[in-house]
Design a protein around this motif. Structure first.
Motif, PDB file in Angstrom:
ATOM      1  N   ASP A 169      14.540  51.471 -28.545  1.00 51.79           N
ATOM      2  CA  ASP A 169      14.116  51.903 -29.878  1.00 51.79           C
ATOM      3  C   ASP A 169      14.872  53.161 -30.265  1.00 51.79           C
ATOM      4  O   ASP A 169      15.026  54.081 -29.450  1.00 51.79           O
ATOM      5  CB  ASP A 169      12.606  52.178 -29.881  1.00 51.79           C
ATOM      6  CG  ASP A 169      11.828  50.877 -29.869  1.00 51.79           C
ATOM      7  OD1 ASP A 169      12.260  49.954 -30.582  1.00 51.79           O
ATOM      8  OD2 ASP A 169      10.835  50.770 -29.130  1.00 51.79           O
ATOM      9  N   TYR A 228      17.543  46.387 -24.775  1.00 49.66           N
ATOM     10  CA  TYR A 228      17.002  46.710 -26.097  1.00 49.66           C
ATOM     11  C   TYR A 228      16.290  48.049 -26.024  1.00 49.66           C
ATOM     12  O   TYR A 228      15.487  48.283 -25.107  1.00 49.66           O
ATOM     13  CB  TYR A 228      16.012  45.636 -26.550  1.00 49.66           C
ATOM     14  CG  TYR A 228      16.677  44.309 -26.840  1.00 49.66           C
ATOM     15  CD1 TYR A 228      17.060  43.971 -28.129  1.00 49.66           C
ATOM     16  CD2 TYR A 228      16.936  43.397 -25.819  1.00 49.66           C
ATOM     17  CE1 TYR A 228      17.688  42.760 -28.403  1.00 49.66           C
ATOM     18  CE2 TYR A 228      17.558  42.179 -26.079  1.00 49.66           C
ATOM     19  CZ  TYR A 228      17.925  41.871 -27.369  1.00 49.66           C
ATOM     20  OH  TYR A 228      18.543  40.675 -27.638  1.00 49.66           O
ATOM     21  N   LEU A 259      24.238  50.798 -35.297  1.00 48.00           N
ATOM     22  CA  LEU A 259      23.470  52.042 -35.193  1.00 48.00           C
ATOM     23  C   LEU A 259      23.948  52.785 -33.943  1.00 48.00           C
ATOM     24  O   LEU A 259      23.667  52.383 -32.811  1.00 48.00           O
ATOM     25  CB  LEU A 259      21.964  51.706 -35.124  1.00 48.00           C
ATOM     26  CG  LEU A 259      20.945  52.797 -34.831  1.00 48.00           C
ATOM     27  CD1 LEU A 259      21.225  54.090 -35.579  1.00 48.00           C
ATOM     28  CD2 LEU A 259      19.540  52.321 -35.202  1.00 48.00           C
ATOM     29  N   HIS A 273      16.742  53.622 -44.363  1.00 51.87           N
ATOM     30  CA  HIS A 273      16.448  53.566 -42.928  1.00 51.87           C
ATOM     31  C   HIS A 273      16.176  54.938 -42.322  1.00 51.87           C
ATOM     32  O   HIS A 273      15.719  55.023 -41.182  1.00 51.87           O
ATOM     33  CB  HIS A 273      17.607  52.904 -42.176  1.00 51.87           C
ATOM     34  CG  HIS A 273      17.855  51.494 -42.607  1.00 51.87           C
ATOM     35  ND1 HIS A 273      16.908  50.510 -42.500  1.00 51.87           N
ATOM     36  CD2 HIS A 273      18.937  50.912 -43.171  1.00 51.87           C
ATOM     37  CE1 HIS A 273      17.391  49.372 -42.972  1.00 51.87           C
ATOM     38  NE2 HIS A 273      18.621  49.592 -43.387  1.00 51.87           N
ATOM     39  N   CYS A 314      16.060  37.047 -36.644  1.00 56.61           N
ATOM     40  CA  CYS A 314      16.528  38.351 -37.133  1.00 56.61           C
ATOM     41  C   CYS A 314      16.341  38.519 -38.639  1.00 56.61           C
ATOM     42  O   CYS A 314      16.330  37.549 -39.399  1.00 56.61           O
ATOM     43  CB  CYS A 314      17.995  38.545 -36.768  1.00 56.61           C
ATOM     44  SG  CYS A 314      18.168  38.924 -35.023  1.00 56.61           S
ATOM     45  N   THR A 319      13.796  51.757 -35.041  1.00 59.88           N
ATOM     46  CA  THR A 319      14.175  50.348 -35.057  1.00 59.88           C
ATOM     47  C   THR A 319      14.737  49.945 -33.703  1.00 59.88           C
ATOM     48  O   THR A 319      15.320  50.772 -33.002  1.00 59.88           O
ATOM     49  CB  THR A 319      15.174  50.096 -36.214  1.00 59.88           C
ATOM     50  OG1 THR A 319      15.531  48.740 -36.224  1.00 59.88           O
ATOM     51  CG2 THR A 319      16.429  50.920 -36.094  1.00 59.88           C
ATOM     52  N   LYS A 320      14.531  48.679 -33.347  1.00 58.75           N
ATOM     53  CA  LYS A 320      15.025  48.214 -32.052  1.00 58.75           C
ATOM     54  C   LYS A 320      16.499  47.836 -32.185  1.00 58.75           C
ATOM     55  O   LYS A 320      16.889  47.225 -33.180  1.00 58.75           O
ATOM     56  CB  LYS A 320      14.202  47.001 -31.613  1.00 58.75           C
ATOM     57  CG  LYS A 320      14.351  46.698 -30.139  1.00 58.75           C
ATOM     58  CD  LYS A 320      13.290  45.754 -29.610  1.00 58.75           C
ATOM     59  CE  LYS A 320      11.911  46.295 -29.378  1.00 58.75           C
ATOM     60  NZ  LYS A 320      11.733  47.390 -28.466  1.00 58.75           N
ATOM     61  N   VAL A 321      17.299  48.251 -31.209  1.00 67.69           N
ATOM     62  CA  VAL A 321      18.708  47.825 -31.213  1.00 67.69           C
ATOM     63  C   VAL A 321      19.043  47.155 -29.895  1.00 67.69           C
ATOM     64  O   VAL A 321      18.419  47.435 -28.873  1.00 67.69           O
ATOM     65  CB  VAL A 321      19.701  49.003 -31.421  1.00 67.69           C
ATOM     66  CG1 VAL A 321      19.465  49.714 -32.734  1.00 67.69           C
ATOM     67  CG2 VAL A 321      19.684  49.975 -30.255  1.00 67.69           C
ATOM     68  N   ARG A 380      23.031  47.484 -32.178  1.00 68.57           N
ATOM     69  CA  ARG A 380      23.028  46.608 -33.361  1.00 68.57           C
ATOM     70  C   ARG A 380      21.581  46.307 -33.715  1.00 68.57           C
ATOM     71  O   ARG A 380      20.787  45.931 -32.856  1.00 68.57           O
ATOM     72  CB  ARG A 380      23.793  45.333 -33.005  1.00 68.57           C
ATOM     73  CG  ARG A 380      23.872  44.308 -34.049  1.00 68.57           C
ATOM     74  CD  ARG A 380      25.073  44.304 -34.912  1.00 68.57           C
ATOM     75  NE  ARG A 380      26.380  44.464 -34.336  1.00 68.57           N
ATOM     76  CZ  ARG A 380      27.475  44.560 -35.088  1.00 68.57           C
ATOM     77  NH1 ARG A 380      27.379  44.531 -36.397  1.00 68.57           N
ATOM     78  NH2 ARG A 380      28.650  44.692 -34.543  1.00 68.57           N
ATOM     79  N   THR A 381      21.221  46.536 -34.965  1.00 74.26           N
ATOM     80  CA  THR A 381      19.831  46.300 -35.381  1.00 74.26           C
ATOM     81  C   THR A 381      19.626  44.814 -35.679  1.00 74.26           C
ATOM     82  O   THR A 381      20.585  44.059 -35.828  1.00 74.26           O
ATOM     83  CB  THR A 381      19.481  47.108 -36.649  1.00 74.26           C
ATOM     84  OG1 THR A 381      20.235  46.557 -37.742  1.00 74.26           O
ATOM     85  CG2 THR A 381      19.830  48.585 -36.492  1.00 74.26           C
ATOM     86  N   SER A 382      18.354  44.441 -35.822  1.00 73.99           N
ATOM     87  CA  SER A 382      18.026  43.068 -36.200  1.00 73.99           C
ATOM     88  C   SER A 382      18.711  42.711 -37.524  1.00 73.99           C
ATOM     89  O   SER A 382      19.134  41.585 -37.738  1.00 73.99           O
ATOM     90  CB  SER A 382      16.508  42.942 -36.325  1.00 73.99           C
ATOM     91  OG  SER A 382      16.150  41.717 -36.881  1.00 73.99           O
ATOM     92  N   GLN A 383      18.846  43.711 -38.397  1.00 74.84           N
ATOM     93  CA  GLN A 383      19.497  43.506 -39.702  1.00 74.84           C
ATOM     94  C   GLN A 383      21.023  43.438 -39.588  1.00 74.84           C
ATOM     95  O   GLN A 383      21.717  43.464 -40.591  1.00 74.84           O
ATOM     96  CB  GLN A 383      19.132  44.639 -40.645  1.00 74.84           C
ATOM     97  CG  GLN A 383      17.677  44.631 -41.068  1.00 74.84           C
ATOM     98  CD  GLN A 383      17.471  45.480 -42.301  1.00 74.84           C
ATOM     99  OE1 GLN A 383      18.287  46.335 -42.612  1.00 74.84           O
ATOM    100  NE2 GLN A 383      16.393  45.236 -43.010  1.00 74.84           N
TER     101      GLN A 383
END
Ligand code: 5AD
Ligand code: SF4
Length: 444
Positions: free
Chosen positions: A424, A422, A407, A378, A257, A383-385, A400-403
């Motif tokens: 987008d 997962y 979201l 952003h 991540c 982004t993928k969550v 939850r984003t990779s970061q």
């Protein structure tokens, strides 16, 4: 009187992810011993309290809670105190709360089955002398509460002895599991359908494979290569042991991540030295530059303490200037609180509480405006969550984003999504602590 044939327990957990995960192992161990978990104290024969003592008057809170429980003693319930307050206060707990039967620190949980036999027989049991152990608490029967994100402890304890911190006294010395056993557990989790693995340790990146096979960065990569694993996280990293190879590993594997939690605690070299943090502001900034020069946008979060003994206004301002310099995506901020046994107790904790509160408020205000600004980057991004649930009042899904950012998003035509899947999402609105968006397509 609870029915002894139906052995039930209630467990309440406080504190960090390590404690949360320890509780999952405790639950697994109890279930293996024939116990059934219940959701209220009333239903339980055994009442356990997994405690945290990192800050404030944690001990007092535990004793207050225990005195609430006193009334249940007449019903034949058995009480146990686990975790950091248990380790710290030890047998004093029996003196202050004589109705308690079990007092055990985290390094002793391997021996829980034997301790259970003792308390079931009406005796008292303690697990307080295991902090110098070489063993980790690995359980076959960990009862994980989240079906998608699996925690795996790779290193227990801490040898750093930061001047303010009680952890080395409550969790004992640093000891790592073999990378082979970590990978075996990660594979097992993947087979069970877990797609996210979070490696845990007080200083996760101080990891030393007892078999000498893999560095921490190599272990991260190897976990990321396990079939079915889509996300790998790790927390908490210590700046002193943070090598460039960790950033290289993240860069080479999209499964790792885009997030590093790297506690700085203070922006002043004098305070860092007094805290015995083992790095300078510049050394820390060098590590940040490695992370920030990566091709992927890696979010950086931190922990900060204000009002450490002797911290001057100027030194506090050095922390503020550091926030501007780095631009953290999030920060956990704390007022210094003196803890039993710690070296900082010898220092004069002379900064009045109001002044600590003022510094904390100034710090939080600055960090909030930084996050407001940073989260705007952003906007418009897809982004993928990982879908974590639904907020029924708003009709929004929580992702939850990779970061590691939250979201919240809407799905087309009110589509029902599976938690753990997962998707987008395109970000349409940003707030300091979360993002809002619209789902664009389903992913894997
Ligand atoms: N006072 C205030 N904050 C503390 N932390 C640890 N010990 C103390 C203390 N005595 C904070 C540190 C650490 C986080 C988990 O808790 O910032 O990184
Ligand atoms: Fe505490 Fe420092 Fe160890 Fe972290 S590194 S657990 S702050 S002593």
């Amino acid at each position: 009187m609870p029915d002894t044939a139906d052995k039930t327990f209630y467990l309440e957990t406080f504190g960090c992810q390590m404690n949360v995960h320890d509780s999952e192992k405790v639950v697994g161990t109890l279930m293996q011993q024939g116990y059934r978990q219940v959701q209220t104290v009333e239903e339980a024969g055994l009442v356990l309290y997994n405690t945290c003592s990192i800050r404030d008057k944690a001990e007092q809170k535990v004793f207050n809670r225990l005195s609430d429980y006193k009334k249940y003693k007449a019903q034949g319930k058995i009480f146990g105190v686990l975790g950091c307050v248990a380790q710290q206060e030890g047998k004093r707990i029996f003196e202050r709360a004589p109705y308690v039967s079990l007092v055990a620190g985290s390094a002793s949980y391997r021996n829980l089955p034997a301790m259970l036999v003792q308390i079931e027989a009406g005796n008292r049991a303690t697990g307080l002398d295991d902090r110098e152990t070489e063993d980790c608490f690995e359980t076959e029967y960990t009862a994980r509460t989240n079906p998608h994100r699996g925690y795996i402890t790779i290193i227990e304890g801490c040898d750093k002895f930061c001047a303010y911190c009680v952890v080395p006294f409550t969790r004992g010395k640093e000891r790592s599991r073999t990378s082979a056993s970590v990978l075996a557990e990660a594979r097992q989790l993947s087979n069970l359908g877990y797609t996210e693995i979070q490696l845990l340790g007080q200083n996760v990146n101080s990891y030393r494979d007892p078999d000498g096979k893999r560095s921490f960065a190599e272990l991260l990569t190897a976990v990321g290569e396990i079939h079915g694993i889509q996300r790998v996280r790790f927390t908490t990293s210590h700046p002193r042991d943070f090598g460039r190879d960790i950033v290289d590993a993240i860069e080479s594997s999209p499964v790792l991540c885009d997030h590093v939690h790297l506690p700085i605690q203070s922006g002043s070299d004098r305070v860092l030295d007094a805290m015995q943090r083992l790095y300078t502001r510049d050394e820390y900034l060098e590590r940040i530059s490695w992370i920030q020069s990566a091709k992927r946008d890696i979010s950086i979060t931190t922990d900060l303490i204000v009002g450490f003994p002797g911290e001057t206004e100027r030194e506090f301002e050095e922390t503020l200037s550091l926030l501007d310099l780095i631009g953290y995506d999030s920060a956990f901020t704390f007022k210094y609180s003196p803890r039993p046994n710690t070296p900082a107790l010898r220092l004069d904790d002379a900064i009045p509480d109001e002044e600590k509160s003022r510094r904390l408020a100034v710090l939080n205000e600055k960090q909030r405006s930084i996050q407001t600004h940073r989260n705007k980057r952003h906007l418009g991004q897809s982004t993928k969550v990982m879908v974590e649930g639904k907020n029924p009042s708003r009709g929004q899904w929580i992702g939850r984003t990779s970061q590691i950012k939250v979201l919240n998003f809407t799905a087309p035509d009110g589509a029902e999504l599976k938690t753990g899947s997962y998707v987008d999402v395109r970000v349409t609105t940003s707030f300091p602590n979360s993002l809002v968006g619209e789902m664009v397509e389903t992913g894997g």
